[in-house]
Design a protein around this motif. Structure first.
Motif, PDB file in Angstrom:
ATOM      1  N   THR A 188      -2.808   5.412   1.174  1.00 25.06           N
ATOM      2  CA  THR A 188      -1.967   5.630   0.000  1.00 25.06           C
ATOM      3  C   THR A 188      -1.959   4.429  -0.928  1.00 25.06           C
ATOM      4  OG1 THR A 188      -0.536   7.116   1.268  1.00 25.06           O
ATOM      5  CG2 THR A 188       0.351   6.218  -0.792  1.00 25.06           C
ATOM      6  N   PHE A 189      -1.884   3.231  -0.353  1.00 23.99           N
ATOM      7  CA  PHE A 189      -1.675   2.036  -1.172  1.00 23.99           C
ATOM      8  C   PHE A 189      -2.857   1.067  -1.187  1.00 23.99           C
ATOM      9  CE2 PHE A 189       2.559   3.405   0.280  1.00 23.99           C
ATOM     10  CZ  PHE A 189       3.177   3.599  -0.935  1.00 23.99           C
ATOM     11  N   ILE A 190      -3.750   1.106  -0.204  1.00 23.15           N
ATOM     12  CA  ILE A 190      -4.774   0.066  -0.093  1.00 23.15           C
ATOM     13  C   ILE A 190      -6.181   0.626  -0.257  1.00 23.15           C
ATOM     14  CG2 ILE A 190      -5.722  -1.749   1.368  1.00 23.15           C
ATOM     15  CD1 ILE A 190      -3.007  -1.915   2.756  1.00 23.15           C
ATOM     16  N   LEU A 191      -6.542   1.629   0.524  1.00 23.72           N
ATOM     17  CA  LEU A 191      -7.903   2.155   0.533  1.00 23.72           C
ATOM     18  C   LEU A 191      -7.912   3.632   0.191  1.00 23.72           C
ATOM     19  CD1 LEU A 191      -9.156   0.548   3.868  1.00 23.72           C
ATOM     20  CD2 LEU A 191      -9.444  -0.365   1.559  1.00 23.72           C
ATOM     21  N   VAL A 238     -12.710   2.557  -1.335  1.00 27.11           N
ATOM     22  CA  VAL A 238     -12.315   1.904  -2.579  1.00 27.11           C
ATOM     23  C   VAL A 238     -11.075   1.062  -2.341  1.00 27.11           C
ATOM     24  CG1 VAL A 238     -11.471   2.320  -4.915  1.00 27.11           C
ATOM     25  CG2 VAL A 238     -13.329   3.704  -4.002  1.00 27.11           C
ATOM     26  N   ASN A 239     -11.138  -0.186  -2.777  1.00 24.63           N
ATOM     27  CA  ASN A 239     -10.010  -1.099  -2.697  1.00 24.63           C
ATOM     28  C   ASN A 239      -9.073  -0.821  -3.870  1.00 24.63           C
ATOM     29  OD1 ASN A 239      -8.191  -3.207  -2.627  1.00 24.63           O
ATOM     30  ND2 ASN A 239      -9.725  -4.808  -2.389  1.00 24.63           N
ATOM     31  N   LYS A 240      -7.905  -0.239  -3.585  1.00 31.75           N
ATOM     32  CA  LYS A 240      -6.966   0.130  -4.637  1.00 31.75           C
ATOM     33  C   LYS A 240      -6.014  -1.011  -4.999  1.00 31.75           C
ATOM     34  CE  LYS A 240      -5.056   4.168  -4.091  1.00 31.75           C
ATOM     35  NZ  LYS A 240      -4.368   5.331  -3.457  1.00 31.75           N
ATOM     36  N   MET A 241      -6.085  -2.113  -4.238  1.00 31.60           N
ATOM     37  CA  MET A 241      -5.149  -3.210  -4.452  1.00 31.60           C
ATOM     38  C   MET A 241      -5.757  -4.350  -5.263  1.00 31.60           C
ATOM     39  SD  MET A 241      -2.183  -2.596  -2.953  1.00 31.60           S
ATOM     40  CE  MET A 241      -1.491  -4.209  -2.575  1.00 31.60           C
ATOM     41  N   ILE A 242      -7.070  -4.339  -5.466  1.00 29.17           N
ATOM     42  CA  ILE A 242      -7.727  -5.523  -6.015  1.00 29.17           C
ATOM     43  C   ILE A 242      -7.249  -5.861  -7.426  1.00 29.17           C
ATOM     44  CG2 ILE A 242      -9.692  -4.163  -6.850  1.00 29.17           C
ATOM     45  CD1 ILE A 242     -11.436  -6.625  -6.188  1.00 29.17           C
ATOM     46  N   TYR A 243      -6.979  -4.842  -8.254  1.00 24.69           N
ATOM     47  CA  TYR A 243      -6.570  -5.107  -9.620  1.00 24.69           C
ATOM     48  C   TYR A 243      -5.056  -5.108  -9.784  1.00 24.69           C
ATOM     49  CZ  TYR A 243     -11.495  -4.106 -10.495  1.00 24.69           C
ATOM     50  OH  TYR A 243     -12.863  -4.117 -10.476  1.00 24.69           O
ATOM     51  N   GLY A 244      -4.370  -4.397  -8.888  1.00 24.19           N
ATOM     52  CA  GLY A 244      -2.918  -4.381  -8.941  1.00 24.19           C
ATOM     53  C   GLY A 244      -2.391  -3.750 -10.215  1.00 24.19           C
ATOM     54  N   LYS A 245      -1.129  -3.909 -10.424  1.00 22.42           N
ATOM     55  CA  LYS A 245      -0.458  -3.409 -11.612  1.00 22.42           C
ATOM     56  C   LYS A 245       0.336  -4.552 -12.244  1.00 22.42           C
ATOM     57  CE  LYS A 245      -1.731   0.900 -10.996  1.00 22.42           C
ATOM     58  NZ  LYS A 245      -2.669   1.570 -11.931  1.00 22.42           N
ATOM     59  N   PRO A 246       0.550  -4.497 -13.568  1.00 21.27           N
ATOM     60  CA  PRO A 246       1.362  -5.541 -14.198  1.00 21.27           C
ATOM     61  C   PRO A 246       2.758  -5.597 -13.593  1.00 21.27           C
ATOM     62  CG  PRO A 246       0.219  -4.208 -15.845  1.00 21.27           C
ATOM     63  CD  PRO A 246       0.041  -3.507 -14.520  1.00 21.27           C
ATOM     64  N   GLY A 247       3.268  -6.796 -13.405  1.00 23.84           N
ATOM     65  CA  GLY A 247       4.596  -6.962 -12.823  1.00 23.84           C
ATOM     66  C   GLY A 247       4.687  -8.239 -12.005  1.00 23.84           C
ATOM     67  N   TRP A 248       5.841  -8.445 -11.384  1.00 21.50           N
ATOM     68  CA  TRP A 248       6.072  -9.698 -10.669  1.00 21.50           C
ATOM     69  C   TRP A 248       5.190  -9.838  -9.437  1.00 21.50           C
ATOM     70  CZ3 TRP A 248       7.887  -9.519  -5.628  1.00 21.50           C
ATOM     71  CH2 TRP A 248       8.383  -8.283  -5.198  1.00 21.50           C
ATOM     72  N   LEU A 285       0.887   6.984  18.783  1.00 18.78           N
ATOM     73  CA  LEU A 285       0.183   7.838  17.834  1.00 18.78           C
ATOM     74  C   LEU A 285       0.878   7.847  16.478  1.00 18.78           C
ATOM     75  CD1 LEU A 285      -0.745  10.886  20.104  1.00 18.78           C
ATOM     76  CD2 LEU A 285      -2.291   9.155  19.183  1.00 18.78           C
ATOM     77  N   LEU A 286       2.198   7.900  16.484  1.00 22.93           N
ATOM     78  CA  LEU A 286       2.926   7.883  15.225  1.00 22.93           C
ATOM     79  C   LEU A 286       2.707   6.572  14.478  1.00 22.93           C
ATOM     80  CD1 LEU A 286       6.336   9.589  16.170  1.00 22.93           C
ATOM     81  CD2 LEU A 286       4.491  10.514  14.755  1.00 22.93           C
ATOM     82  N   SER A 287       2.649   5.466  15.218  1.00 22.71           N
ATOM     83  CA  SER A 287       2.407   4.168  14.575  1.00 22.71           C
ATOM     84  C   SER A 287       1.037   4.142  13.903  1.00 22.71           C
ATOM     85  CB  SER A 287       2.499   3.039  15.611  1.00 22.71           C
ATOM     86  OG  SER A 287       3.781   2.991  16.193  1.00 22.71           O
ATOM     87  N   ILE A 288       0.033   4.681  14.606  1.00 21.20           N
ATOM     88  CA  ILE A 288      -1.320   4.723  14.035  1.00 21.20           C
ATOM     89  C   ILE A 288      -1.353   5.595  12.796  1.00 21.20           C
ATOM     90  CG2 ILE A 288      -3.691   5.481  14.453  1.00 21.20           C
ATOM     91  CD1 ILE A 288      -3.256   4.725  17.402  1.00 21.20           C
ATOM     92  N   ILE A 289      -0.689   6.749  12.845  1.00 22.74           N
ATOM     93  CA  ILE A 289      -0.665   7.668  11.705  1.00 22.74           C
ATOM     94  C   ILE A 289       0.035   7.020  10.512  1.00 22.74           C
ATOM     95  CG2 ILE A 289       0.275   9.851  10.856  1.00 22.74           C
ATOM     96  CD1 ILE A 289      -0.156  10.973  13.683  1.00 22.74           C
ATOM     97  N   VAL A 290       1.147   6.353  10.758  1.00 22.82           N
ATOM     98  CA  VAL A 290       1.890   5.706   9.667  1.00 22.82           C
ATOM     99  C   VAL A 290       1.043   4.616   9.015  1.00 22.82           C
ATOM    100  CG1 VAL A 290       3.850   4.217   9.137  1.00 22.82           C
ATOM    101  CG2 VAL A 290       4.173   6.244  10.552  1.00 22.82           C
ATOM    102  N   ILE A 291       0.365   3.785   9.842  1.00 22.23           N
ATOM    103  CA  ILE A 291      -0.480   2.722   9.304  1.00 22.23           C
ATOM    104  C   ILE A 291      -1.631   3.304   8.492  1.00 22.23           C
ATOM    105  CG2 ILE A 291      -2.057   0.848   9.942  1.00 22.23           C
ATOM    106  CD1 ILE A 291      -0.225   0.311  12.347  1.00 22.23           C
ATOM    107  N   ALA A 292      -2.257   4.376   9.023  1.00 21.34           N
ATOM    108  CA  ALA A 292      -3.379   5.002   8.316  1.00 21.34           C
ATOM    109  C   ALA A 292      -2.923   5.594   6.987  1.00 21.34           C
ATOM    110  CB  ALA A 292      -4.013   6.080   9.195  1.00 21.34           C
ATOM    111  N   LEU A 293      -1.773   6.276   6.977  1.00 23.90           N
ATOM    112  CA  LEU A 293      -1.266   6.865   5.739  1.00 23.90           C
ATOM    113  C   LEU A 293      -0.914   5.781   4.720  1.00 23.90           C
ATOM    114  CD1 LEU A 293       1.013   9.745   7.098  1.00 23.90           C
ATOM    115  CD2 LEU A 293      -1.204   9.960   5.947  1.00 23.90           C
ATOM    116  N   PHE A 294      -0.346   4.691   5.195  1.00 22.24           N
ATOM    117  CA  PHE A 294      -0.013   3.582   4.289  1.00 22.24           C
ATOM    118  C   PHE A 294      -1.273   3.009   3.663  1.00 22.24           C
ATOM    119  CE2 PHE A 294       0.475  -0.946   3.441  1.00 22.24           C
ATOM    120  CZ  PHE A 294       1.606  -0.951   2.627  1.00 22.24           C
ATOM    121  N   ALA A 295      -2.320   2.805   4.506  1.00 23.29           N
ATOM    122  CA  ALA A 295      -3.573   2.234   4.005  1.00 23.29           C
ATOM    123  C   ALA A 295      -4.229   3.162   2.991  1.00 23.29           C
ATOM    124  CB  ALA A 295      -4.529   1.956   5.162  1.00 23.29           C
TER     125      ALA A 295
END
Length: 267
Positions: free
Chosen positions: A42-45, A67-77, A30-40
């Protein structure tokens, strides 16, 4: 001559064994699922719901988006390693509203940095040429010279931000609005019922959150621009006291959502 090994009698099909996870293993899963969902989330969807009619008929009131939050990204390496891309004309974007960054707004990109934008009789002209926009609709509305002859129309609409009206004059050349660097000009698809860049200005690149890519659910909710339904004429002698059939309840349950819009790709 070699002797063959004796054939042992079959003991029948083996019994199936179900192994139940221990409480510790369950908690770990359950913790693994919660961590993956929070990551997605926060950073992806990120999920959003459409509250207004400004993007009809592409997005309807009651649509739930991812919403895809990663498609445009941010300036940087990282931009050289991950499949980011630039904001393009025609993209639907979600962004922090420039006048109130706590609010999220969804519109379509019409002008990117360097573009020359004007509207003539409601038609968008970009860099001197009319733009083909099959997604745009023009529902009936009161006349508004500022909305339809932008930026040539006068300051007549009370919905115009006064600071934008003053700043805009510096970006107008030969009757066209020049989109500055790191900024975008956006419009709603429901052109006559959208408060967009015409009224409050450009969207800074830093305000863009991402791009909607799928409608994952849609509640059947009324729009402020829906036409009122005509009352049905009852036949003479008919009564309103008729009992409903059992399938009426099932119909109401089925009609509370727009099932045909689920998992629809946003374009």
């Amino acid at each position: 001559m070699e002797e063959s090994a004796p054939v042992l009698p079959s003991s029948g099909p083996e019994a199936a064994h179900i192994v139940f996870p221990s409480p510790l293993e369950t908690v770990r899963s359950l913790l693994s699922i919660i961590v993956i969902a929070l990551f997605a989330l926060t950073f992806i969807l990120q999920p959003f719901r459409i509250p207004s009619e400004s993007m009809e008929r592409t997005l309807l009131v009651g649509d739930f988006l991812l919403v895809n939050k990663m498609i445009y990204g941010k300036p940087g390496w990282l931009s050289h390693l991950l499949p980011y891309r630039k904001v393009q004309r025609g993209d639907i974007i979600v962004f922090h509203f420039p006048l109130d960054p706590a609010d999220h707004v969804v519109k379509r990109v019409v002008g990117i940095p360097g573009d020359r934008i004007r509207l003539k009789n409601g038609v968008v002209y970009r860099n001197g040429d009319p733009v083909t926009e099959p997604y745009a609709i023009y529902e009936s509305a009161d006349e508004d010279a500022f909305r339809d002859q932008f930026p040539a129309g006068g300051y007549t609409n009370p919905g115009i931000d006064p600071h934008w009206w003053q700043a805009m004059r510096g970006d107008v050349q030969n009757g066209e609005l020049i989109v500055p660097a790191n900024s975008y000009f956006v419009l709603g698809d429901n052109r006559n019922h959208s408060r967009d860049s015409r009224y409050w200005g450009f969207v800074p690149r830093a305000n863009i959150v991402g791009r909607p890519f799928v409608i994952y659910f849609s509640l059947r909710q009324p729009s402020a621009t829906d036409l009122p339904e005509m009352p049905q004429v009852r036949a003479a002698g008919s009564s309103d006291d008729k009992l409903g059939h059992g399938n009426a309840v099932a119909g109401k349950v089925a009609d509370f959502a727009r099932w045909d819009r689920m998992l629809r790709i946003v374009r």
